[in-house]
Write an enzyme that holds these catalytic residues in place. Structure first.
Site, mmCIF file in Angstrom:
data_model
loop_
_atom_site.group_PDB
_atom_site.id
_atom_site.type_symbol
_atom_site.label_atom_id
_atom_site.label_comp_id
_atom_site.label_asym_id
_atom_site.label_seq_id
_atom_site.Cartn_x
_atom_site.Cartn_y
_atom_site.Cartn_z
ATOM 1 C CD GLU A 184 -2.783 -1.412 2.380
ATOM 2 O OE1 GLU A 184 -2.827 -0.494 3.205
ATOM 3 O OE2 GLU A 184 -3.414 -2.469 2.502
ATOM 4 C CD GLU A 227 -3.931 -8.253 1.351
ATOM 5 O OE1 GLU A 227 -4.892 -7.624 1.815
ATOM 6 O OE2 GLU A 227 -2.753 -7.877 1.465
HETATM 7 O O1 G3I Z 1 -11.218 -9.125 16.611
HETATM 8 C C1 G3I Z 1 -10.770 -8.079 17.493
HETATM 9 C C2 G3I Z 1 -11.937 -7.596 18.341
HETATM 10 O O2 G3I Z 1 -12.379 -8.632 19.175
HETATM 11 C C3 G3I Z 1 -11.472 -6.379 19.158
HETATM 12 O O3 G3I Z 1 -12.562 -5.863 19.854
HETATM 13 C C4 G3I Z 1 -10.903 -5.302 18.239
HETATM 14 C C5 G3I Z 1 -10.363 -4.089 18.981
HETATM 15 O O4 G3I Z 1 -9.705 -3.237 18.094
HETATM 16 O O5 G3I Z 1 -9.841 -5.864 17.505
HETATM 17 C C6 G3I Z 1 -10.227 -6.931 16.680
HETATM 18 O O6 G3I Z 1 -9.084 -7.370 16.016
HETATM 19 C C7 G3I Z 1 -8.695 -6.618 14.917
HETATM 20 C C8 G3I Z 1 -8.500 -7.617 13.761
HETATM 21 O O7 G3I Z 1 -8.024 -6.940 12.668
HETATM 22 C C9 G3I Z 1 -9.811 -8.349 13.389
HETATM 23 O O8 G3I Z 1 -9.618 -9.138 12.233
HETATM 24 C C10 G3I Z 1 -7.395 -5.870 15.187
HETATM 25 O O9 G3I Z 1 -7.616 -4.878 16.175
HETATM 26 C C11 G3I Z 1 -6.877 -5.249 13.944
HETATM 27 O O10 G3I Z 1 -5.595 -4.665 14.154
HETATM 28 C C12 G3I Z 1 -6.791 -6.277 12.852
HETATM 29 O O11 G3I Z 1 -6.607 -5.652 11.666
HETATM 30 C C13 G3I Z 1 -5.866 -6.278 10.659
HETATM 31 C C14 G3I Z 1 -5.648 -5.214 9.616
HETATM 32 O O12 G3I Z 1 -4.936 -5.760 8.520
HETATM 33 C C15 G3I Z 1 -4.842 -4.051 10.172
HETATM 34 O O13 G3I Z 1 -4.489 -3.154 9.199
HETATM 35 C C16 G3I Z 1 -6.621 -7.455 10.048
HETATM 36 O O14 G3I Z 1 -6.663 -8.539 10.971
HETATM 37 C C17 G3I Z 1 -5.930 -7.920 8.772
HETATM 38 O O15 G3I Z 1 -6.747 -8.854 8.117
HETATM 39 C C18 G3I Z 1 -5.702 -6.737 7.865
HETATM 40 O O16 G3I Z 1 -5.017 -7.148 6.724
HETATM 41 C C19 G3I Z 1 -4.835 -6.162 5.711
HETATM 42 C C20 G3I Z 1 -3.553 -6.484 4.984
HETATM 43 O O17 G3I Z 1 -2.485 -6.545 5.883
HETATM 44 C C21 G3I Z 1 -3.278 -5.452 3.898
HETATM 45 N N1 G3I Z 1 -4.397 -5.333 2.997
HETATM 46 C C22 G3I Z 1 -5.684 -5.081 3.624
HETATM 47 C C23 G3I Z 1 -5.984 -6.148 4.659
HETATM 48 C C24 G3I Z 1 -7.343 -5.938 5.254
HETATM 49 O O18 G3I Z 1 -7.396 -4.704 5.918
#
Ligand code: G3I
Length: 394
Positions: A163, A295
Site C-alpha cells: 500500500e 488477499e
Molecule cells: O477481533 C478483534 C476484536 O475482538 C477487538 O474488539 C478489536 C479491537 O480493536 O480488535 C479486533 O481485532 C482486529 C483484527 O483486525 C480483526 O480481524 C485488530 O484490532 C486489527 O488490528 C486487525 O486488523 C488487521 C488489519 O490488517 C490491520 O491493518 C486485520 O486482521 C488484517 O486482516 C488486515 O489485513 C490487511 C492487509 O495486511 C493489507 N491489505 C488489507 C488487509 C485488510 O485490511
C-alpha cells in the site's frame, strides 16, 4: 406392502438428511491448481486451537501467508525486540505440509505503530524515545536483515512494500509524473526524502527496501502489493499510477519480481468483467513481472434482522451467494487462463475468521467456506474455474 412403503419413506428421509448435512464432495483446490498456486491467509490462533481449521487448510491449499504475524510491529514488537512465535507456527505448519509461504510484509506504514507514532521529521538527534530519519534507516536495515534472514529459504515470496501508491481523492486523478506524486507520503517516504537530501541514500524508500531485501535473500521473489490496482484502470485509475511506479523501479534496475493485487471486492465490483483484469495482468507480463492475487475476498451486505439494542445481521440470501460465486469464478478463471498469475490467495478461507465484520459491520460472509467449514457456492465455483469448466456445467 405397508412395510416396504414405510421402508422407502425412511430411506428417502435418510437421503434427505444426508443431502442437507453432507454437501457434494469438493476436490481439494491444490489438486486442481496446476499452473497457479492456490492459497489463503492464516490465523495462528485458529491454527493452534481449531483442528477442523487446520485440517481444511492442509487439505485444500498449497500456499499460505500469515495474516498479521510477519508485519512490522508483530515481529519487532518494540525497538530491537523480536517475536516470531506466531510466524514460526505458521511457517512450520506450511513446511510440514509442503506448502509455499508468502511473507507479508516488510515495509507498511500501518501496524508499525511504535515507530510511526514516534517518528520526527528531522535528519538526526531525535529527542529521547523518538526516531529521526537516520534512525529509521538503521531500523529498516536491521528489521529486514533479521526477519528475512530468519526465514531465508523458507519464504519464497515477500511483499517488500504494501500500500504505497497514493489513493486518488474524489475525482482527481493520481499525478503519475514522479515518485513524489505517486507514493503515499508515509513516515517511511518522508524519512528517506530527508536522507536523500543529506546524501545518505540515492533513492526513495521503495527502491531502497527492494535492494536491501534482495541483498538479504537473493533467491526470494520480491513483490509490490497494493489495493485498488486490480483492473487495467483500477480504482479511479490508481492502476495507471501503480504501473508507472513499477516501470520506474524497473528502469532503475530495482530487483522486483512481481505485483500483488489484493482483490478485496464486493460482488458488484468484478474487475475481470468491468475493468480488464486480464489486460492488466498481461501489461505486467510484458514488463517481465509475475502477478499474484494476494488477499481476495468478496464481501456481502447482510440483512438486518434486529435493530435493538444492537444491530443483529442475518444470513446472506441464495442470490447473494450465487452472485458471490460468479465473481469468484470469473476472477479465478481469468487468473488461471492468463498464464501469468503465479498464486491466487484468499484473505482467509472460512467466514468464522475474517477481518470484514470487524472493519465493516453489517458485511461479511466473504470467503469460500462458511462458519461451519461447509463449502459455499463460491467454493464449487472456484473448483469449476480451476478445472476449466463452465460455471453452469453439472
Ligand atoms: O477481533 C478483534 C476484536 O475482538 C477487538 O474488539 C478489536 C479491537 O480493536 O480488535 C479486533 O481485532 C482486529 C483484527 O483486525 C480483526 O480481524 C485488530 O484490532 C486489527 O488490528 C486487525 O486488523 C488487521 C488489519 O490488517 C490491520 O491493518 C486485520 O486482521 C488484517 O486482516 C488486515 O489485513 C490487511 C492487509 O495486511 C493489507 N491489505 C488489507 C488487509 C485488510 O485490511
Amino acid at each position: 406392502m405397508r412395510i416396504i412403503f414405510s421402508l422407502l419413506i425412511s430411506i428417502q428421509s435418510v437421503v434427505a438428511v444426508a443431502d442437507s448435512t453432507n454437501p457434494p464432495a469438493l476436490t481439494p483446490f491444490k489438486d486442481l491448481s496446476t499452473n497457479m498456486l492456490f492459497g489463503t491467509e492464516v490465523d495462528p490462533e485458529a491454527l493452534a486451537n481449531d483442528q477442523p481449521y487446520a485440517d481444511l487448510l492442509a487439505k485444500n491449499y498449497n500456499i499460505v501467508v500469515p495474516e498479521n504475524d510477519l508485519k512490522f510491529e508483530n515481529t519487532e514488537t518494540s525497538h530491537g525486540h523480536f517475536d516470531f512465535e506466531h510466524a514460526d507456527r505458521i511457517v512450520n505448519f506450511a513446511m510440514a505440509h509442503h506448502m509455499v509461504v508468502r511473507g507479508h510484509v516488510l515495509v507498511y506504514q500501518w501496524q508499525s505503530e511504535w515507530l510511526r507514532n514516534n517518528y520526527v521529521d528531522q535528519y538526526d538527534h531525535a529527542p529521547a524515545g523518538k526516531f529521526a530519519a537516520k534512525d529509521v534507516k538503521a531500523i529498516l536495515d536491521h528489521h529486514i536483515e533479521t526477519v528475512m534472514g530468519r526465514y531465508k529459504g523458507k519464504i519464497k515470496y515477500w511483499d517488500v512494500v504494501n500500500e504505497v501508491v497514493c489513493d486518488p481523492v474524489g475525482t482527481n486523478k493520481v499525478d503519475r509524473s514522479s515518485l513524489d506524486t505517486i507514493l503515499q507520503h508515509s513516515f517511511w517516504y518522508r524519512a528517506f526524502k530527508i536522507l536523500k537530501e543529506h546524501g545518505d541514500v540515492s533513492e526513495d524508500f521503495v527502491s531502497y527496501a527492494f535492494r536491501k531485501a534482495h541483498s538479504v535473500d537473493p533467491d526470494c521473489k520480491l513483490i509490490l502489493n497494493d489495493y485498488g490496482i486490480e483492473g487495467y484502470y483500477g480504482w479511479q485509475e490508481k492502476s495507471l499510477a501503480a504501473r508507472a511506479l513499477v516501470k520506474m523501479l524497473l528502469d532503475q534496475g530495482v530487483p522486483i519480481s512481481g505485483v500483488g493485487f489484493q482483490m478485496h471486492q464486493s460482488y458488484g465490483n468484478d474487475p475481470s468483467v468491468g475493468d480488464h483484469l486480464d489486460k492488466n495482468i498481461q501489461a505486467y507480463k510484458a514488463m517481465g513481472l509475475e502477478v499474484q492475487v494476494t488477499e481476495c475476498d468478496i464481501q456481502i451486505k447482510l440483512p438486518v434482522v434486529s435493530g435493538k439494542p444492537d444491530k443483529v445481521y442475518g444470513e446472506p440470501t441464495p442470490t447473494d451467494l450465487k452472485n458471490q460465486a460468479e465473481t469468484y469464478y470469473n476472477l479465478v478463471k481469468t487468473c488461471r487462463e492468463s498464464g501469468n498469475v503465479s498464486a491466487f490467495l484468499t484473505w482467509g478461507f472460512t467466514d468464522k475468521y475474517s477481518w470484514i465484520p470487524w472493519k465493516y459491520p453489517g458485511c461479511g460472509c466473504a470467503l469460500p467456506f462458511d462458519k461451519n467449514y461447509q463449502p459455499k457456492p463460491a467454493a464449487y465455483a472456484i473448483e469449476k474455474a480451476l478445472r476449466g469448466e463452465s460455471i453452469s456445467d453439472n
